[in-house]
Design a protein around this motif. Structure first.
Motif, short mmCIF file in Angstrom:
data_model
loop_
_atom_site.label_atom_id
_atom_site.label_comp_id
_atom_site.label_asym_id
_atom_site.label_seq_id
_atom_site.Cartn_x
_atom_site.Cartn_y
_atom_site.Cartn_z
N MET A 128 5.63 -54.46 -13.61
CA MET A 128 4.51 -55.29 -13.98
C MET A 128 3.96 -56.04 -12.77
O MET A 128 2.82 -56.40 -12.74
N ARG A 129 4.76 -56.28 -11.77
CA ARG A 129 4.32 -57.03 -10.59
C ARG A 129 3.11 -56.41 -9.89
O ARG A 129 2.19 -57.14 -9.55
N PRO A 130 3.04 -55.09 -9.65
CA PRO A 130 1.88 -54.55 -8.94
C PRO A 130 0.56 -54.85 -9.66
O PRO A 130 -0.43 -55.15 -9.01
N ARG A 131 0.53 -54.78 -10.98
CA ARG A 131 -0.70 -55.06 -11.72
C ARG A 131 -1.13 -56.50 -11.50
O ARG A 131 -2.27 -56.79 -11.21
N PHE A 132 -0.18 -57.43 -11.62
CA PHE A 132 -0.49 -58.83 -11.43
C PHE A 132 -0.96 -59.10 -10.00
O PHE A 132 -1.94 -59.79 -9.78
N ARG A 170 -5.18 -60.68 -6.31
CA ARG A 170 -5.94 -60.50 -5.07
C ARG A 170 -7.43 -60.31 -5.39
O ARG A 170 -8.28 -60.87 -4.74
N GLY A 171 -7.71 -59.52 -6.39
CA GLY A 171 -9.09 -59.31 -6.79
C GLY A 171 -9.73 -60.60 -7.27
O GLY A 171 -10.90 -60.86 -6.97
N TYR A 172 -8.98 -61.42 -7.96
CA TYR A 172 -9.48 -62.70 -8.45
C TYR A 172 -9.94 -63.56 -7.28
O TYR A 172 -11.04 -64.12 -7.29
N ASN A 173 -9.11 -63.65 -6.26
CA ASN A 173 -9.47 -64.45 -5.09
C ASN A 173 -10.70 -63.89 -4.38
O ASN A 173 -11.54 -64.65 -3.90
N LEU A 195 -7.97 -54.05 -8.86
CA LEU A 195 -8.64 -55.05 -8.05
C LEU A 195 -9.99 -55.42 -8.67
O LEU A 195 -10.39 -56.59 -8.66
N LEU A 196 -10.68 -54.43 -9.23
CA LEU A 196 -12.00 -54.67 -9.86
C LEU A 196 -11.90 -55.66 -11.01
O LEU A 196 -12.79 -56.49 -11.20
N CYS A 197 -10.83 -55.57 -11.79
CA CYS A 197 -10.65 -56.49 -12.91
C CYS A 197 -10.56 -57.92 -12.41
O CYS A 197 -11.20 -58.83 -12.94
N GLY A 198 -9.78 -58.13 -11.36
CA GLY A 198 -9.64 -59.46 -10.78
C GLY A 198 -10.93 -59.98 -10.18
O GLY A 198 -11.27 -61.15 -10.32
N VAL A 241 -13.53 -64.61 -19.09
CA VAL A 241 -13.57 -63.26 -19.64
C VAL A 241 -12.20 -62.60 -19.50
O VAL A 241 -11.42 -62.96 -18.63
N ASP A 242 -11.96 -61.63 -20.35
CA ASP A 242 -10.80 -60.76 -20.23
C ASP A 242 -11.34 -59.42 -19.72
O ASP A 242 -12.30 -58.89 -20.28
N VAL A 243 -10.75 -58.90 -18.66
CA VAL A 243 -11.18 -57.63 -18.09
C VAL A 243 -9.97 -56.71 -18.03
O VAL A 243 -8.92 -57.10 -17.53
N ARG A 244 -10.12 -55.48 -18.54
CA ARG A 244 -9.00 -54.54 -18.54
C ARG A 244 -9.50 -53.11 -18.40
O ARG A 244 -10.65 -52.80 -18.68
N PHE A 245 -8.60 -52.25 -17.95
CA PHE A 245 -8.89 -50.83 -17.86
C PHE A 245 -8.71 -50.17 -19.21
O PHE A 245 -7.75 -50.46 -19.92
N VAL A 246 -9.62 -49.29 -19.56
CA VAL A 246 -9.50 -48.49 -20.77
C VAL A 246 -9.24 -47.03 -20.38
O VAL A 246 -8.38 -46.38 -20.95
N GLN A 247 -10.00 -46.55 -19.39
CA GLN A 247 -9.84 -45.19 -18.88
C GLN A 247 -9.85 -45.24 -17.36
O GLN A 247 -10.48 -46.11 -16.76
#
Length: 143
Positions: free
Chosen positions: A1-5, A10-13, A93-96, A109-115
């Motif tokens: 789970m760490r790589p996703r976070f 990083r993307g958030y920053n 990274l795009l989600c962040g 907002v909540d941003v997540r991958f679907v596909q």
């Protein structure tokens, strides 16, 4: 789970800093609703920084959720997921970035991958859900 976070953080920053550049370069006014925000993100933001224009699609009936459909994700060019890492969202990274940038303009907002094309899907799909409008906070002692 760490790589996703880590990638999302990083993307958030990046998003927090990127929004200042975006607002300085673009003479758009404050968005009136989430639909207008979606148009600006897809037609201006992605075009300006990644050279692509995702399709805004799959609006929820309430108008508080939509998908960004990316036909050719430039972050996934020349990338192959290593064996045993199929659960990795390489472009997380795009989600962040989206979450950080939108938070700076008072949108939670909540941003997540679907596909994800790297996982064999035909398209990359990001799902954005408006959670709430954030209130401007004045630091304590600065009335």
């Amino acid at each position: 789970m760490r790589p996703r976070f880590f990638l999302c953080f990083r993307g958030y920053n990046i998003g927090v800093r990127l929004i200042e550049d975006f607002l300085a370069r673009n003479n758009s006014s404050r968005c009136n609703d989430f639909r207008e925000t979606a148009d600006i993100i897809s037609k201006v933001g992605f075009k300006m920084y990644l050279g692509i224009t995702p399709v805004v699609s799959n609006w929820s009936p309430a108008g508080d959720e939509f998908s960004l459909l990316i036909e050719n994700n430039p972050l996934a060019d020349f990338v192959e997921l290593p064996p045993g890492h199929n659960n990795l969202n390489f472009s997380n990274l795009l989600c962040g970035v989206l979450k950080g940038a939108l938070e700076m303009v008072q949108m939670d907002v909540d941003v997540r991958f679907v596909q994800d094309q790297l996982k064999g899907d035909n398209i990359t799909e990001l799902r954005l859900k408006f959670l709430r409008r954030l209130e401007d906070a004045i630091p304590v002692g600065e009335d």
